[in-house]
Design an enzyme around this catalytic site. Structure first.
Site, PDB file in Angstrom:
ATOM      1  N   ASN A 383       0.827  -1.213   0.000  1.00 36.44           N
ATOM      2  CA  ASN A 383       0.000   0.000   0.000  1.00 36.44           C
ATOM      3  C   ASN A 383       0.859   1.261   0.000  1.00 36.44           C
ATOM      4  O   ASN A 383       1.777   1.385   0.809  1.00 36.44           O
ATOM      5  CB  ASN A 383      -0.896   0.044   1.244  1.00 36.44           C
ATOM      6  CG  ASN A 383      -1.670  -1.232   1.448  1.00 36.44           C
ATOM      7  OD1 ASN A 383      -2.409  -1.670   0.588  1.00 36.44           O
ATOM      8  ND2 ASN A 383      -1.483  -1.841   2.609  1.00 36.44           N
ATOM      9  N   HIS A 415      11.163  -6.143  -2.069  1.00 38.05           N
ATOM     10  CA  HIS A 415      10.042  -6.442  -2.974  1.00 38.05           C
ATOM     11  C   HIS A 415       8.942  -5.392  -2.821  1.00 38.05           C
ATOM     12  O   HIS A 415       8.456  -4.833  -3.815  1.00 38.05           O
ATOM     13  CB  HIS A 415       9.507  -7.837  -2.654  1.00 38.05           C
ATOM     14  CG  HIS A 415       8.356  -8.265  -3.500  1.00 38.05           C
ATOM     15  ND1 HIS A 415       8.498  -9.096  -4.586  1.00 38.05           N
ATOM     16  CD2 HIS A 415       7.027  -7.987  -3.420  1.00 38.05           C
ATOM     17  CE1 HIS A 415       7.313  -9.305  -5.140  1.00 38.05           C
ATOM     18  NE2 HIS A 415       6.397  -8.635  -4.431  1.00 38.05           N
ATOM     19  N   GLU A 416       8.538  -5.111  -1.584  1.00 35.83           N
ATOM     20  CA  GLU A 416       7.428  -4.186  -1.369  1.00 35.83           C
ATOM     21  C   GLU A 416       7.822  -2.754  -1.724  1.00 35.83           C
ATOM     22  O   GLU A 416       6.999  -1.990  -2.236  1.00 35.83           O
ATOM     23  CB  GLU A 416       6.953  -4.265   0.086  1.00 35.83           C
ATOM     24  CG  GLU A 416       6.513  -5.646   0.541  1.00 35.83           C
ATOM     25  CD  GLU A 416       5.519  -6.317  -0.397  1.00 35.83           C
ATOM     26  OE1 GLU A 416       4.697  -5.604  -1.023  1.00 35.83           O
ATOM     27  OE2 GLU A 416       5.557  -7.551  -0.508  1.00 35.83           O
TER      28      GLU A 416
END
Length: 991
Positions: A383, A415-416
């Site tokens: 998010n 990754h995020e």
């Protein structure tokens, strides 16, 4: 979202997941029934109209419908209901995609969850909310469709058209005749009294309420946890891919980006977080006089609904500033106090900076919050501005030094953060191209970590984490390609199923292959152009290829045999991957689709397309020029090999290509000779590749098993544990370990492997005994040691058995002396297997004092390793007679049945206690148990025996399922026995 877990489940975990799925299905059914009684009040009530919308023939969206005269409406309960398909004519509500009549521009969203710290045991927590959605009308329509699922609509109004000259003041109101729900495609339908006008803007004003989920992490969900000895709760959201509609009515498609103003009303003792920084706070009093805090947040950038995020928690945080922007890690107070969030905090800022510099695009938000949730099924979620992690994948505890957790946290955080560009800044147009998000985020994990840790063996880690798993699952007849056609999607659950190995691992592998046949400079240049062009917007796969083609056209050094689109479409639009076979005598190279279990006559297996294959290769240790296999076969004279001792060829340099490689017999022979003569001349990644390709190709009938076994002769000289791991995973399989009928192969394998294993065993057993801490940064050793130690003990290596006894007893006598984590499973199992009831009772006591599910599962399986039938019987008796909370994570009967001794003990126990077992674990567990007990059957008589054994336990449909499954097991075992016989013959010859 975070990458899917690569760790395997035990049998009982599979059953647990199946049971959880059944329970979730039941909850879904109950929720649907509940929604059938939803109600929706129009404001004011005097404007209620007759029902007519869903029963009237659907109008073309552009048609002007005459306003209808208001009439007294029926009661609310009869007026609004979800409308099943057989109650209504065909219409846009039957389609998965929203009609293109409206485009959302802005959401004013307020959520009010009724979470109070003193009411954590409340059975059904709910929230209320309001949303005002500014939309632009594209085509005239008197019918509006939004996404909404399991929400009760309290009121619905449409204001407009809006007047831009008066600060967006509303001009008039459009009558809302009716609101109804189409559950099949999860729509709320508003039937209007007059049509909206193209080009005009309107505001949809909706009030609603809905459930807070406790048993699933979808929409707005609850986490209960313990912190500083107290029971606490938090609320968090998970909107990807299609769960925003569970929280507020919205246009829940990735291309329908809008800005958001978010307000969260919460108990004053909690803090509220969202995508953007806090704008302000005020106080609100409810009808009971209770005080609540109203937190508002700054306006977000344009983003899809699936990135909207909220959290309400009683957490502490640590923070730092990176390039003027605040980064905060939020976690349980005791975790923050213990410093468990410090590692993640220290790596987050530099990762952001690295990617900003790499793409030359600054992170656009003013802050980043990262929250560690006690339980988060999705592992992690990107998010914008509020990243969410399962705390086990973000927090690093002191005892984690000897686990692979530090590296895992580094990769998942990378990754995020990669998603902030791939997914958040530029979003795929529709879910069929979700790999553009997940594949590139997965690929850049490795670029980021390699930058900060240049000594890490990048190729070997990519193979272990990404490539090995997906090559094992992918094949020509697999159900889907990486990029699917939009029209293939007909149901929402098909979108959820896309978050799998193919999207993440195959996507990352294809990105890596693309980078390898271009070069890093062109690769990054094209991605920069792509990201800049589509910032705050959406893109298709073809948009990406177009920017790569532009980068290729701007230079002359790299020449391709076709357009980038043609090359990459051959990999993304078809399932599976090719086997590339090189005849080193003739130089002829061919490609064919890889099938699981190749058959000699494959005329029935249609896979018409070929791939455009980049071939990077080495000859005699020297890297050669890139060539292309763009048809089914081609001749490459430069790849011919002579009889010279020093002449050999390996295709697929660094395993950057997404394919397996086969050679003719002479080619394999030359490689085998080189391994025996000087294995270090072949790089580690290619020793790994040769083993993995050869065993996979032999298992699926492309080459003989003897060809793969020949590659193991040199292993006495192999000092790389990751190569050993690949050998042992392929050769010492679970079936082989647990099947007592393999008495013919076991002594031969023992003699053959121990002779070669002893050198690498001595290396690592010495480290374990003398200074195990030296392994804390050796990721490949940490993930490989369990298989090495487990095999050594299984083969009866006395030093391994003695080390198991010593470590287990030392732990028993001094619990502070923890067993080294990488080999803990092995030591626990053999500590129990070599001990008696004293060791077993000690482990049971430890189990009863553990609270973490992962640790309890580990201990529960270790207790099933006993060789004493009476202990195993007592264990199973405990399982069905003690509290359901005991052994709740593991089906103990299955765990016992998985061992050599336990199979027979569990069978006898089941005969005498099948009713109690069924009541404890469910009737489906009996079916799974029969598969476990019968996993070594190889004759029809054995099948008949098992069928008779279970005839009174199962219902008719279950008996038919078991019969079919047992027949499949028998056929597989017959194949394996033939393979084992050939392995035994080879071992006899080479031992």
């Amino acid at each position: 979202m975070g990458p899917p877990s690569s760790s395997g489940f035990y049998v009982s975990r599979v059953v647990a997941l199946l049971l959880a799925g059944l329970a979730a299905g039941l909850l879904l059914a109950l929720a649907v029934l509940a929604a059938l009684y939803g109600h929706c009040e129009r404001v004011p009530p005097s404007e209620l109209h007759d029902r007519g919308g869903p029963h009237a023939a659907p109008s073309p969206p552009g048609r002007q419908e005459p306003a209808r005269t208001p009439k007294p409406g029926p009661t609310l309960e009869t007026e609004v209901a979800p409308t099943p398909r057989n109650w209504r004519p065909p219409g846009p509500w039957d389609q998965l995609r929203l009609p293109p009549w409206l485009v959302p521009l802005h959401y004013e969203l307020e959520l009010w969850p009724r979470l109070r710290p003193e009411e954590l045991s409340a059975p059904a927590l709910r929230f209320t909310g309001r949303v005002n959605i500014t939309v632009r009308c594209i085509a005239a329509t008197a019918r509006l469709l939004l996404h909404s699922l399991f929400l009760d609509c309290e009121s619905a109004e449409v204001r407009g058209p809006l007047s831009p000259d008066a600060g967006d003041a509303t001009v008039g109101r459009v009558p809302v005749d009716e609101v109804w729900f189409a559950l099949d495609m999860q729509y709320m339908v508003l039937e209007l009294g007059e049509a909206l006008q193209p080009g005009s803007r309107y505001e949809l004003q909706l009030s609603f309420s809905g459930p807070v989920y406790q048993d699933t992490r979808e929409g707005l969900f609850l986490n209960l946890y313990t912190d500083q000895g107290e029971r606490r709760a938090l609320l968090a959201s998970q909107m990807e891919p299609t769960f925003a509609r569970n929280v507020f009515p919205c246009f829940d498609e990735p291309a329908l980006k809008a800005t958001f103003n978010i307000t969260v009303i919460h108990h004053p003792s909690y803090v509220a977080l969202s995508n953007m920084p806090k704008l302000g706070q005020s106080e609100k009093e409810d009808v009971n006089g209770s005080k609540w805090t109203v937190t508002t947040f700054h306006t977000t950038p344009h983003m899809p609904t699936y990135l909207a995020a909220f959290a309400i928690c009683d957490y502490e945080h640590v923070s730092r500033t990176e390039r003027g922007k605040e980064i905060r890690i939020w976690a349980r107070k005791e975790a923050i106090a213990a410093g468990n969030a410090d590692f993640a905090l220290n790596i987050t800022g530099p990762i952001f900076s690295f990617l900003e510099d790499l793409f030359n695009i600054s992170y656009p938000l003013p802050k980043t919050d990262i929250i560690a949730l006690p339980t988060f099924d999705n592992r992690a979620m990107e998010n914008w501005g509020l990243l969410m992690f399962d705390e086990s994948l973000l927090l690093l505890q002191p005892k984690d030094k000897l686990t692979e957790k530090k590296t895992v946290i580094s990769y998942i955080v990378s990754h995020e953060i990669g998603h902030q560009w791939f997914g958040n800044l530029v979003t795929m147009n529709w879910w069929n191209n979700i790999w553009l998000n997940e594949g590139f985020a997965s690929y850049f994990e490795f670029g980021v970590i390699n930058y900060f840790n240049p000594k890490l063996p990048r190729n070997e880690i990519f193979f272990s984490n990404i490539l090995h798993g997906v090559l094992r699952e992918d094949h020509a007849l697999v159900s889907r390609a990486v990029s699917m056609k939009v029209e293939n999607f007909t149901e929402t659950n098909e979108i959820n199923e896309l978050f799998d190995l193919f999207t993440y691992n195959k996507g990352a592998s294809l990105a890596r292959m693309l980078s390898s046949f271009l070069n890093e400079k062109i690769f990054i240049s094209a991605l920069k152009s792509y990201l800049e062009t589509f910032s705050y917007s959406n893109a298709e796969q073809d948009d990406l290829w177009r920017h790569f083609q532009m980068a290729i056209d701007d230079q002359s050094k790299i020449l391709l045999p076709a357009t980038v689109k043609s090359i990459m479409d051959s990999w993304t639009h078809q399932s599976g991957f090719p086997v590339i076979t090189l005849n080193v005598s003739t130089g002829v190279m061919k490609q064919e689709p890889f099938y699981l279990g190749k058959v000699k006559n494959q005329t029935l297996l249609t896979h018409s397309d070929t791939w455009i294959v980049p071939i990077l290769w080495i000859k005699n240790g020297t890297t050669q020029s890139l060539v292309w296999l763009d048809k089914s076969s081609k001749v490459f004279p430069e790849m011919q090999v002579s009889d010279s001792d020093h002449d050999w060829v390996i295709l697929n340099l660094n395993m950057t290509g997404y394919y397996r490689v086969n050679y003719d017999k002479f080619g394999w022979k030359k490689l085998n000779q080189q391994l025996e003569k000087d294995p270090k001349a072949i790089p580690v990644i290619h020793r790994l590749q040769l083993v993995d390709d050869a065993f996979s190709l032999s298992k699926n009938s492309y080459i003989e098993i003897e060809t793969a076994l020949d590659l193991t002769k040199y292993l006495a000289e192999e000092d790389e544990i990751i190569v050993w791991h690949a050998v042992l995973v392929n050769l010492v399989t679970r079936d082989l370990v647990s099947d007592v009928n393999n008495h013919d192969i076991y002594p031969l394998l023992k003699k053959y492997l121990l002779k070669r294993l002893i050198s690498i065993w001595n290396t690592y057993s010495t480290i374990i005994r003398e200074n195990v801490a030296t392994l804390q940064d050796d990721y490949l050793a940490l993930i490989s040691l369990e298989k090495l130690f487990g095999t050594a003990c299984w083969l009866g290596l006395e030093d391994c058995l003695q080390l198991s006894r010593d470590l287990f007893r030392n732990w028993m006598n001094h619990p502070e002396n923890e067993i080294p984590y990488p080999i803990k499973n092995v030591i626990l199992c053999y500590g129990i297997a070599l001990g008696n009831d004293k060791e077993w009772d000690f482990l049971l006591n430890i189990y009863n004092n553990k609270t973490k599910e992962e640790e309890r599962i580990q201990l529960a399986y270790a207790m099933s390793c006993s060789k004493d039938p009476w202990i195993l019987n007592r264990y199973m008796e405990y399982a069905i007679t003690t509290s359901p909370l005991t052994f709740n994570e593991t089906n103990i009967i299955e765990a016992v049945a998985a061992s050599e001794v336990g199979r027979y003990v569990a069978k006898d126990f089941l005969i005498n206690n099948w009713q109690a077992v069924s009541e404890r674990y469910g009737t489906q567990s009996l079916v799974t148990l029969l598969y476990v007990i019968g996993r070594t059957i190889s004759t029809d008589l054995q099948i008949l025996e098992l069928q008779q054994f279970c005839s009174n336990m199962l219902e008719e449909h279950q008996r038919l399922t078991v019969q079919a499954k047992l027949q499949t097991i028998k056929n597989e075992n017959l194949k394996n026995k033939e393979r084992s016989a050939r392995i035994a013959a080879w071992l006899q010859k080479n031992t």
